[in-house]
Design an enzyme around this catalytic site. Structure first.
Site, PDB file in Angstrom:
ATOM      1  N   ARG A   1       0.841  -1.195   0.000  1.00  0.00           N
ATOM      2  CA  ARG A   1       0.000   0.000   0.000  1.00  0.00           C
ATOM      3  C   ARG A   1       0.880   1.250   0.000  1.00  0.00           C
ATOM      4  NH1 ARG A   1      -4.827   2.326  -0.922  1.00  0.00           N
ATOM      5  NH2 ARG A   1      -5.980   3.076   0.881  1.00  0.00           N
TER       6      ARG A   1
ATOM      7  N   THR B   1      -9.727   1.000  -9.041  1.00  0.00           N
ATOM      8  CA  THR B   1      -9.029  -0.157  -8.497  1.00  0.00           C
ATOM      9  C   THR B   1      -9.201  -1.330  -9.455  1.00  0.00           C
ATOM     10  OG1 THR B   1      -9.418   0.616  -6.243  1.00  0.00           O
ATOM     11  CG2 THR B   1      -8.936  -1.721  -6.493  1.00  0.00           C
TER      12      THR B   1
ATOM     13  N   ASN C   1      -6.389   4.522  -6.340  1.00  0.00           N
ATOM     14  CA  ASN C   1      -7.477   5.053  -5.513  1.00  0.00           C
ATOM     15  C   ASN C   1      -8.699   5.380  -6.348  1.00  0.00           C
ATOM     16  OD1 ASN C   1      -8.727   5.644  -3.097  1.00  0.00           O
ATOM     17  ND2 ASN C   1      -8.171   7.798  -3.179  1.00  0.00           N
TER      18      ASN C   1
ATOM     19  N   ASP D   1      -7.603   8.673   0.951  1.00  0.00           N
ATOM     20  CA  ASP D   1      -8.083   7.543   1.744  1.00  0.00           C
ATOM     21  C   ASP D   1      -7.847   7.748   3.239  1.00  0.00           C
ATOM     22  OD1 ASP D   1      -9.332   5.983  -0.084  1.00  0.00           O
ATOM     23  OD2 ASP D   1      -7.763   4.493  -0.284  1.00  0.00           O
TER      24      ASP D   1
ATOM     25  N   SER E   1      -7.979   1.023   3.730  1.00  0.00           N
ATOM     26  CA  SER E   1      -8.368   0.611   2.385  1.00  0.00           C
ATOM     27  C   SER E   1      -9.556  -0.337   2.458  1.00  0.00           C
ATOM     28  CB  SER E   1      -7.200  -0.100   1.685  1.00  0.00           C
ATOM     29  OG  SER E   1      -7.624  -0.722   0.499  1.00  0.00           O
TER      30      SER E   1
ATOM     31  N   GLY F   1     -13.811  -1.216  -6.871  1.00  0.00           N
ATOM     32  CA  GLY F   1     -14.991  -0.372  -6.753  1.00  0.00           C
ATOM     33  C   GLY F   1     -15.170   0.320  -5.418  1.00  0.00           C
ATOM     34  N   GLY F   2     -14.068   0.791  -4.785  1.00  0.00           N
ATOM     35  CA  GLY F   2     -14.216   1.521  -3.530  1.00  0.00           C
ATOM     36  C   GLY F   2     -14.872   0.667  -2.461  1.00  0.00           C
TER      37      GLY F   2
END
Length: 611
Positions: A143, A420, A440, A462, A491, A512-513
């Site tokens: 990350r 993503t 992101n 984020d 995340s 997709g968040g």
């Protein structure tokens, strides 16, 4: 040749003749490895995808009904990704003698070329890997991290634009994708970084036909893409967004990939690419510096797990919220007879939504980077806590403050975006990889390396960039997710591996968040609780609830009568229609004895590959 079909679906994809190659493409080499991957893409019932054939692969695509996912059945290896060319890249490495981690990294780098809105060298991700015959999966966190000069107040200072955490140089965190895959390959790979990068280099250098998903997003991102002359030149030639089937080449990005192949990750973190990224971020008002890149390191972590009937489900630990959310939800849901409720019945969807509201409330109040804050993982995953939550779920919705562990309830947010990609791989020796990578939101920060053309992330959004306010996905964050130098933001990425009696039975994750969490959970339940095939598990319509805003999103395919009953139970409903509305996408591989089955979500027009 693999067969693309769902055993429960009468539709089987046929491979059409390859169209003529564009003049500027190099002549195809028919000697060696010629791969043919049939990909069934859903584009409102019309076949408008173009085929790309390179020195080692040939991909043909055509459209079928939205509800028919592309499915492949194989024995030696399966790669399921958001794009057929990325799946073909992973398959190429498997055929060349590589294993699942070689294939996963090849597919990931290729995704950054063919679906650049969702991933790339300027981002980072989470990787869950289970070596063959290992007791449990291992988690590699690559990350992005906050730069050294980042501060808790950097986005609330006077004069800082309100969208600075999402657009521009300040939004850029230290990218981890290159070092992440280099680290994983060094420990588990067979073929090395140079070989793994070749499919992505070829796609960038020789070009590829723009796919339907990228073509869908470009008009929507047109105004933001115009912020960057480089992005506008690439994706808006002549001022118009590229259309599906148009040929796209990325020679500068190819040169950067070739440099990494020759010199390894050092050129990205200490060489000319590092200088290019720092200079570009700073010109855009950022604080990224050379030391940030030089010091970046991925982190090996211990996976989390819970039981679900005869299965063991493994998820990613913090800074992923997805692993905790999935396992917490499973602990609650397995206390009910889901099959008796009926798949996608109003009673089932109500139970699912109420459970999701509890886990998202806990996410908002408690979760962050466990290297910086104490996250009550054991308490959240304890059977006793699952029993408490189960007792709170009744026939109707509760007041917002009643969900999750007690704590302050922030204001309700609105809005959602996504940027993503996920891929799932299982090889013939039993190694399994679930890898989610991201920049992101769509097209990240819109900051591009002037020389390398690497698109940089906007992962700083984020964090709790503006305490008490939602981020770009409408998610609320607590002090546990406040900005600090070197910290990794929370995340929703949810790479997941499932075993039974010590054998892998499913590998999945999504993009997709925050819908990553809800979609991955529902597909997982479709497989484990309702025993659906891989293709059918993805085909079924889904819901989404993230506690706040207080609305239950339903895909349009869910019957109106079910929606009416949910409304009567107190839910405020929103309908998601696809296409054209982009939504989450899950990539799934299931294992039954020697048979591997991969499926790619039709919501993003992906396709798996296998042999």
């Amino acid at each position: 040749m693999s067969t693309l079909s769902d055993p429960r679906d009468p539709i089987t994809c046929q491979v059409p003749a390859l169209p003529p190659a564009p003049r500027r493409r190099p002549r195809r080499d028919h000697a060696g490895l010629l791969l043919a991957l049939s990909a069934c893409l859903a584009v409102e019932g019309r076949a408008h995808a173009r085929a790309d054939a390179s020195a080692t692969d040939a991909v043909a695509t055509h459209a079928v009904a939205t509800q028919a996912p592309a499915v492949v059945t194989a024995q030696q290896g399966v790669v399921a990704t958001d794009h057929p060319l990325a799946s073909a890249a992973g398959l190429e490495l498997l055929r060349a003698g590589g294993n699942a981690i070689d294939a996963a990294c090849a597919a990931m780098f290729a995704l950054g070329i063919v679906n650049p809105s969702g991933s790339g060298l300027g981002g980072g991700g989470l990787l869950l890997i289970r070596p063959a015959a290992a007791a449990a999966p291992i988690a590699l966190d690559f990350r992005e991290t906050a730069p050294r000069a980042a501060t808790r107040e950097m986005f609330t200072r006077a004069g800082v634009a309100r969208d600075a955490s999402a657009v521009g140089g300040l939004a850029v965190a230290v990218p981890g994708e290159v070092q992440g895959c280099a680290t994983a390959l060094a420990r588990f790979g067979r073929l090395g970084l140079r070989r793994v990068l070749q499919p992505a280099i070829r796609l960038a250098r020789r070009g590829f036909a723009v796919g339907p998903y990228l073509a869908l997003l470009l008009p929507r991102a047109r105004q933001d893409l115009q912020r960057s002359p480089s992005l506008a030149r690439t994706y808006l030639p002549g001022g118009a967004p590229l259309r599906a089937g148009q040929w796209l080449r990325r020679p500068r990005l190819a040169a950067a990939l070739e440099a990494i192949a020759r010199q390894g990750p050092r050129v990205f973190y200490r060489g000319w690419i590092a200088r290019d990224l720092v200079a570009s971020a700073r010109r855009a008002g950022g604080v990224l510096d050379a030391t940030d890149l030089a010091r970046y390191q991925p982190v090996w972590r211990t996976s989390l797990s819970t039981s679900f009937g005869p299965f063991r489900v493994f998820g990613f630990p913090p800074p992923s919220s997805g692993g905790i959310a999935l396992l917490e939800a499973l602990n609650v849901l397995q206390r009910r007879d889901l099959r008796r409720l009926g798949h996608n019945s109003a009673a089932y969807l109500h139970l699912l939504a109420e459970t999701l509201k509890h886990v998202f409330a806990d996410r908002a109040r408690l979760l962050g980077d466990s290297d910086f804050v104490a996250v009550p993982v054991e308490r959240l995953l304890a059977p006793a806590y699952a029993a408490q939550l189960d007792q709170r779920i009744g026939a109707h919705v509760l007041l917002s403050a009643s969900y999750g562990l007690s704590g302050a309830t922030p204001r309700a947010p609105s809005g959602d975006r996504g940027g993503t990609s996920h891929l799932s791989v299982v090889d013939g020796q039993g190694m399994a990889v679930a890898l989610t990578t991201s920049i992101n939101t769509g097209f990240g920060s819109f900051v591009v390396g002037a020389r390398s053309e690497i698109l940089l992330n906007n992962t700083m959004d984020d964090f709790a960039a503006r305490p008490g306010e939602q981020n770009a996905f409408g998610l609320l964050q607590s002090e546990a997710n406040a900005i600090a130098p070197g910290k990794r933001p929370l995340s929703s990425m949810s790479p997941t591996i499932v075993t039974r009696d010590g054998r892998v039975v499913a590998v999945l994750g999504g993009s997709g968040g925050p819908t990553i969490i809800t979609a991955t959970l529902q597909v997982l339940l479709n497989v484990l609780a309702f025993e659906l095939s891989a293709g059918e598990a993805l085909r079924r319509p889904r819901i989404h609830h993230q506690w706040l805003p207080s609305e239950l999103a339903l895909e349009a395919e869910i019957p109106a009568a079910v929606g009416a009953e949910l409304k009567a139970r107190g839910h405020r409903l929103r309908t998601i229609r696809r296409p054209p509305e982009p939504y989450t996408a899950v990539q799934l591989v299931t294992v039954a004895g020697p048979t591997l089955q991969g499926a790619s979500d039709p919501r993003k027009y992906g396709a798996p590959a296998g042999f």
